[in-house]
Design a protein around this motif. Sequence first.
Motif, PDB file in Angstrom:
ATOM      1  N   ARG A 115       0.833  -0.546   0.027  1.00 24.43           N
ATOM      2  CA  ARG A 115       0.138   0.060  -0.101  1.00 24.43           C
ATOM      3  C   ARG A 115       0.730   0.832  -0.146  1.00 24.43           C
ATOM      4  NH1 ARG A 115      -4.927  -0.477   4.408  1.00 24.43           N
ATOM      5  NH2 ARG A 115      -3.425   1.486   4.964  1.00 24.43           N
ATOM      6  N   SER A 116       0.792   1.933  -1.372  1.00 18.39           N
ATOM      7  CA  SER A 116       1.757   3.137  -0.657  1.00 18.39           C
ATOM      8  C   SER A 116       1.501   3.795  -1.882  1.00 18.39           C
ATOM      9  CB  SER A 116       3.177   2.798  -1.251  1.00 18.39           C
ATOM     10  OG  SER A 116       3.653   1.711  -2.132  1.00 18.39           O
ATOM     11  N   ASN A 126       2.785   5.716   2.976  1.00 16.38           N
ATOM     12  CA  ASN A 126       2.416   4.619   3.411  1.00 16.38           C
ATOM     13  C   ASN A 126       3.392   4.068   2.943  1.00 16.38           C
ATOM     14  OD1 ASN A 126       0.612   4.567   5.864  1.00 16.38           O
ATOM     15  ND2 ASN A 126      -0.492   4.083   4.403  1.00 16.38           N
ATOM     16  N   GLY A 128       3.929  -0.070   2.073  1.00 14.01           N
ATOM     17  CA  GLY A 128       4.033  -1.366   2.225  1.00 14.01           C
ATOM     18  C   GLY A 128       5.082  -2.211   2.356  1.00 14.01           C
ATOM     19  N   VAL A 172       2.909   8.201   7.328  1.00 15.04           N
ATOM     20  CA  VAL A 172       1.991   6.662   6.891  1.00 15.04           C
ATOM     21  C   VAL A 172       0.914   7.133   8.108  1.00 15.04           C
ATOM     22  CG1 VAL A 172       2.886   4.531   8.877  1.00 15.04           C
ATOM     23  CG2 VAL A 172       4.379   6.469   7.488  1.00 15.04           C
ATOM     24  N   THR A 173       0.041   6.210   8.280  1.00 13.28           N
ATOM     25  CA  THR A 173      -1.206   6.359   8.910  1.00 13.28           C
ATOM     26  C   THR A 173      -1.434   5.833  10.073  1.00 13.28           C
ATOM     27  OG1 THR A 173      -1.727   4.699   7.205  1.00 13.28           O
ATOM     28  CG2 THR A 173      -2.871   7.046   6.503  1.00 13.28           C
ATOM     29  N   ARG A 226       1.478  -3.552   7.291  1.00 15.81           N
ATOM     30  CA  ARG A 226       0.767  -2.901   6.210  1.00 15.81           C
ATOM     31  C   ARG A 226       1.385  -1.964   5.333  1.00 15.81           C
ATOM     32  NH1 ARG A 226      -3.945  -3.783   8.871  1.00 15.81           N
ATOM     33  NH2 ARG A 226      -4.802  -1.503   9.423  1.00 15.81           N
ATOM     34  N   ASN A 227       1.301  -1.131   6.490  1.00 17.34           N
ATOM     35  CA  ASN A 227       1.858   0.043   6.157  1.00 17.34           C
ATOM     36  C   ASN A 227       3.395   0.485   6.306  1.00 17.34           C
ATOM     37  OD1 ASN A 227      -0.990   1.499   5.526  1.00 17.34           O
ATOM     38  ND2 ASN A 227      -1.244   1.579   7.603  1.00 17.34           N
ATOM     39  N   SER A 273      -4.796   6.674  14.299  1.00 19.04           N
ATOM     40  CA  SER A 273      -4.644   6.701  12.764  1.00 19.04           C
ATOM     41  C   SER A 273      -4.415   7.942  12.657  1.00 19.04           C
ATOM     42  CB  SER A 273      -5.396   5.796  12.530  1.00 19.04           C
ATOM     43  OG  SER A 273      -5.602   5.600  11.054  1.00 19.04           O
ATOM     44  N   ASP A 321      -7.122   6.466   6.613  1.00 18.38           N
ATOM     45  CA  ASP A 321      -7.361   5.292   6.785  1.00 18.38           C
ATOM     46  C   ASP A 321      -7.256   4.872   8.415  1.00 18.38           C
ATOM     47  OD1 ASP A 321      -6.398   2.949   7.677  1.00 18.38           O
ATOM     48  OD2 ASP A 321      -4.285   3.280   7.486  1.00 18.38           O
ATOM     49  N   PHE A 362      -7.016   4.635   2.772  1.00 21.05           N
ATOM     50  CA  PHE A 362      -6.647   3.380   2.452  1.00 21.05           C
ATOM     51  C   PHE A 362      -7.468   2.613   3.639  1.00 21.05           C
ATOM     52  CE2 PHE A 362      -2.623   6.082   1.863  1.00 21.05           C
ATOM     53  CZ  PHE A 362      -2.054   5.317   0.721  1.00 21.05           C
ATOM     54  N   ASN A 416      -6.808  -0.478  -1.380  1.00 20.70           N
ATOM     55  CA  ASN A 416      -6.962  -1.421  -0.100  1.00 20.70           C
ATOM     56  C   ASN A 416      -7.227  -2.646  -0.855  1.00 20.70           C
ATOM     57  OD1 ASN A 416      -9.192  -1.135  -0.932  1.00 20.70           O
ATOM     58  ND2 ASN A 416     -10.326   0.349   0.337  1.00 20.70           N
TER      59      ASN A 416
END
Length: 685
Positions: free
Chosen positions: A84-85, A98, A100, A122-123, A128-129, A277, A343, A379, A407
């Motif tokens: 995820r980016s 993000n 990932g 970064v959220t 995954r982030n 978050s 997110d 996200f 996602n």
Amino acid sequence: MINFRTLTAYRFPVFLVEKLFKKNYSKNVTHHNLYQVLKTMPKEPKHIAEAQKQRIRIKQKSANYVPGKVTLQVLGTGAQGAPRSVYMFSDQNRYLFNCGEGTQRLAHEHKTKLAKLEHIFVTQAVWRNIGGLPGTALTIQDVGVPQITLHGPEGLKDIFPATKRFVVLRDLKISMAECNENTVFEDSVMTVKYVLLKKGEMAKSVQVGIEKCEVGTSTNNPRRRRKRSLSQTQALIESDDTDYYAHEQSGKRTSNGHESLQALTLPPTDLREASASVCFICRLQPRPGALDLDKCVRKGVPAGPLLGKLKNGEDVILEDGTQVKSSDVREPDDAGPVFIVVDCPDEEYLASLINNEELKKHQKFAKIDEDMAHVVVHFTPIKIMEHTEYRKWMDNFSPSTEHILVNEHNSCMGSVAVHRIQHKLNLLSMEIFPLLGDQGSPVLETIDGRQCKKFKTEIDLQNLKLDNASALLETDNNTWRQIGSLASYHLRPKKGFDSSSSVRLDLDEFVNETTSLTDFPAALKELQESLSLAKSNLTISDYPRIIFLGTGSCIPNKTRNTSGILLQISDSKNILLDCGEGTCGQILRFFGSTKGDQILTNIDAIYISHLHADHHIGLIGLLQGRRQALDRLDIDKEPLYLFAPKQILAWLNFYDKCFESIMDEFILIPNSDLVKFSVSVIKSL
């Protein structure tokens, strides 16, 4: 064994490497000469300092003007097995939202330049982030970036101290921005407000502490939890004081002698419970309208300094006394579009999201049109996006607001190169090089003489049309897109979503690139005849089967991942040898999502040879992927056996305490115990 790759990995000049390897190695003198070269060649990179100076000079030149081009680009779509980016690039700087696991590999393949990357947003501090942060940091260090700033929730800054024993950042400074409702980040490109989403009242009543471990993470298993006291965990972390890369400077591994090897200190409370978050409200800096030279000529403005004044917004008077207003010869000013990155991890954060006053300022409640969000990047997991309250919150945006999902709703894994080479190798042998199970990227097909895009997926998503690059799911006022890697949203100058640059697979081109080579058909026929003859004299069993998931040495490239070998003993038992970054994604890419889940659930053991990052940084992602597959298939299975140096517990325990629960997913068997067992067996023979 010393080979071409070993030498070039140490930045040895390629032409000298080639010259060395053309020599006759049957002579002992050659072995001696090669040994002397390797012994005396420098191991410290010398180019980084100069690259950093050049980067600073470029930054100083561009810091005084607002960029004319700004684009959001999806690098990793968040599909199962993909990172995820989202990458934001301008004339001046680069930003990443993000990072990932596997981000640096996609960036390398698609030539996404990281030399200007200075800020990573970064959220949420979950794998995954952040799984791609260590590898990306090493890459940007190598291209001369002097400093990187992290923006995100509390605890994010601890990821690099926790990995410093196997991710060595000697030439890159990592800093952490203060992210709260009272702080704002600003540079010549944009301003960013931080919106912290916190858990609702239900979560506040839960006791926070080391003993409370049942948190709603993707890897949590409520059926078992091996609790560990704070003192026990701290002791495990402090037990490892080895510098795994010290031999690259001194030739020996050292303990207690390196300045950076200070003991990691665990926080007094469980950061998984306290962490928020973080959403980001981003607005580009306002930019004056461009000067229209045709209008200037019609107004009689001569070439010279008057044009500069008009460009800067000043009205001027010509020699004949005519006044020319800047507003008459310039395009309209660009106030700076707004985009939002959101997110919302689970339902407990929904109330904080929906009631946030800062976010409402950019929905239909905005006082002026310029405050309306042009695009929202989600996200948020798809199961939360389907929640009634989340849909209502989305409906509060303007109908003109675009919504981009990053996602598991997407299916594109982002790589074209792996399919290109696999289709070429498949021509040689369909058994040795089967086509990949990843079919989530759009494929170019020729229909009635024209090329059309078609998503080839295991599940028919929304009955996609051949000429449509993305699946559209309609809500009351919004359109959800299923996107591919490199899909873009142009914020400046032309605003809007653009899927024309999305990755796509041209299968005919892949095959034609090979079959068009001179003498290839004849050579292929000869090879196939040889293989057929060899197979006729062999009895080939289905198992054991070896699949090379990664052979790219320490740095992943577009066709080869870092170390990882899957050993299939039977149709229900697998062993993994090494687990470099992106190994879980490699399994899903090779087998496809359905078969890939079965493979993941059948991994009963993982062997980690040593603690260099390229051999184990993908372990957390693999453990999480296996847990998710078990949950999807509703299988109750014991933890896998992890054969690894015992010092790996320092890292795994720290991550388990500070970020997500993973300790229930494995049982460690130290490699040192394997050595003792082997010695005892040999002595007994």
